[in-house]
Design a protein around this motif. Structure first.
Motif, PDB file in Angstrom:
ATOM      1  N   ARG A   1       6.950   4.044  12.384  1.00 25.22           N
ATOM      2  CA  ARG A   1       6.657   2.602  12.399  1.00 25.22           C
ATOM      3  C   ARG A   1       5.296   2.396  11.750  1.00 25.22           C
ATOM      4  N   GLY A   2       5.239   1.497  10.768  1.00 27.79           N
ATOM      5  CA  GLY A   2       4.005   1.239  10.052  1.00 27.79           C
ATOM      6  C   GLY A   2       3.970   2.025   8.755  1.00 27.79           C
ATOM      7  N   ASP A   3       2.900   1.849   8.017  1.00 25.67           N
ATOM      8  CA  ASP A   3       2.797   2.545   6.735  1.00 25.67           C
ATOM      9  C   ASP A   3       2.229   3.949   6.929  1.00 25.67           C
ATOM     10  N   ALA A   4       2.458   4.773   5.924  1.00 23.73           N
ATOM     11  CA  ALA A   4       1.956   6.151   5.965  1.00 23.73           C
ATOM     12  C   ALA A   4       1.728   6.633   4.540  1.00 23.73           C
ATOM     13  N   ASP A   5       0.979   7.695   4.436  1.00 27.60           N
ATOM     14  CA  ASP A   5       0.729   8.317   3.142  1.00 27.60           C
ATOM     15  C   ASP A   5       1.868   9.298   2.861  1.00 27.60           C
ATOM     16  N   TRP A   6       2.950   8.785   2.300  1.00 23.39           N
ATOM     17  CA  TRP A   6       4.110   9.603   2.010  1.00 23.39           C
ATOM     18  C   TRP A   6       3.880  10.517   0.807  1.00 23.39           C
TER      19      TRP A   6
ATOM     20  N   LYS B   1       0.826  -1.210   0.000  1.00 21.24           N
ATOM     21  CA  LYS B   1       0.000   0.000   0.000  1.00 21.24           C
ATOM     22  C   LYS B   1       0.866   1.268   0.000  1.00 21.24           C
ATOM     23  N   GLU B   2       1.970   1.220   0.719  1.00 18.87           N
ATOM     24  CA  GLU B   2       2.812   2.392   0.937  1.00 18.87           C
ATOM     25  C   GLU B   2       3.773   2.691  -0.220  1.00 18.87           C
ATOM     26  N   MET B   3       4.243   1.677  -0.916  1.00 17.62           N
ATOM     27  CA  MET B   3       5.291   1.859  -1.924  1.00 17.62           C
ATOM     28  C   MET B   3       4.924   2.880  -3.010  1.00 17.62           C
ATOM     29  N   PRO B   4       3.708   2.895  -3.554  1.00 16.38           N
ATOM     30  CA  PRO B   4       3.380   3.937  -4.549  1.00 16.38           C
ATOM     31  C   PRO B   4       3.474   5.360  -3.981  1.00 16.38           C
ATOM     32  N   HIS B   5       3.208   5.529  -2.697  1.00 15.89           N
ATOM     33  CA  HIS B   5       3.319   6.842  -2.054  1.00 15.89           C
ATOM     34  C   HIS B   5       4.783   7.280  -2.012  1.00 15.89           C
ATOM     35  N   LEU B   6       5.655   6.328  -1.672  1.00 14.76           N
ATOM     36  CA  LEU B   6       7.087   6.625  -1.639  1.00 14.76           C
ATOM     37  C   LEU B   6       7.588   6.983  -3.037  1.00 14.76           C
ATOM     38  N   SER B   7       7.069   6.277  -4.037  1.00 20.73           N
ATOM     39  CA  SER B   7       7.437   6.544  -5.427  1.00 20.73           C
ATOM     40  C   SER B   7       7.044   7.966  -5.824  1.00 20.73           C
ATOM     41  N   GLU B   8       5.858   8.381  -5.434  1.00 14.14           N
ATOM     42  CA  GLU B   8       5.406   9.738  -5.751  1.00 14.14           C
ATOM     43  C   GLU B   8       6.276  10.787  -5.070  1.00 14.14           C
ATOM     44  N   LEU B   9       6.671  10.521  -3.821  1.00 12.70           N
ATOM     45  CA  LEU B   9       7.537  11.445  -3.090  1.00 12.70           C
ATOM     46  C   LEU B   9       8.889  11.566  -3.799  1.00 12.70           C
ATOM     47  N   GLN B  10       9.423  10.434  -4.260  1.00  5.48           N
ATOM     48  CA  GLN B  10      10.691  10.450  -4.996  1.00  5.48           C
ATOM     49  C   GLN B  10      10.558  11.229  -6.301  1.00  5.48           C
TER      50      GLN B  10
END
Length: 190
Positions: A166-171, A86-95
């Motif tokens: 700790r845990g997922d977040a909306d990055w 769930k979190e990985m696409p948010h990290l991608s957008e931040l990058q």
């Protein structure tokens, strides 16, 4: 006299480093909303591990030291971790928005994750701009106190941990983007 001078220099450096971190904390904390309220901003910077990890496709090894000079958001994750998916696409957008000379998202799959499994995971969630690094023996994760996944660590340009979630977040949310933008701008202004 030499000892006194050394003590004064050390005290000045320590005070400057602590006030710089306090300034970062003062900048970050008011911006924490939603999922980012779980971000624990440290009162003092913490040392990171010197342990190395495998670069994507086993193309060599690196350590967090190699990323000095910029803010780094290190995400420890695994292919079997549902919140990570769930979190990985948010990290991608931040990058995509902030990645460059001042900031980078660094993803490190910790534990048993085959390179093929990582490629498949990234393909399934549509990730093309994040590294597929690995920490298969969990040397880095263990030394960094990573217990449970996902855990995301914010490292300052001096290579010190300044915050942890700790845990997922909306990055990709406004709060996360405000934190990163504010840190980058404050560093440029100093």
């Amino acid at each position: 006299m030499k000892k006194l001078l050394l003590i004064l220099v050390y005290t000045a450096l320590t005070t400057g480093a602590n006030s710089a971190l306090a300034a970062d904390a003062d900048l970050i904390v008011p911006l924490l909303e939603g999922d980012l309220k779980k971000l624990v901003v440290h009162e003092a910077p913490k040392a990171t591990s010197g342990a190395s990890f495998e670069l994507a496709d086993r193309a060599g090894r690196a350590s967090l030291e190699d990323y000095r000079g910029k803010y780094v958001l290190v995400n420890f994750w695994a292919t079997w971790c549902a919140p990570c998916r769930k979190e990985m696409p948010h990290l991608s957008e931040l990058q995509t928005e902030f990645g460059g000379d001042d900031f980078e998202v660094l993803t490190i799959a910790t534990g048993r994750n085959s390179p093929q499994g990582i490629v498949k995971f990234f393909k399934e969630v549509g990730i093309t701009n994040l590294p597929r690094h690995q920490d298969p023996k969990q040397a880095l994760a263990s030394q960094m106190g990573i217990f449970g996944l996902p855990i995301t660590v914010l490292i300052d340009p001096e290579g010190r941990e300044i915050a942890r979630l700790r845990g997922d977040a909306d990055w990709a949310g406004d709060s996360a983007k405000s934190v990163i933008k504010t840190l980058i701008e404050a560093r440029k202004d100093s």
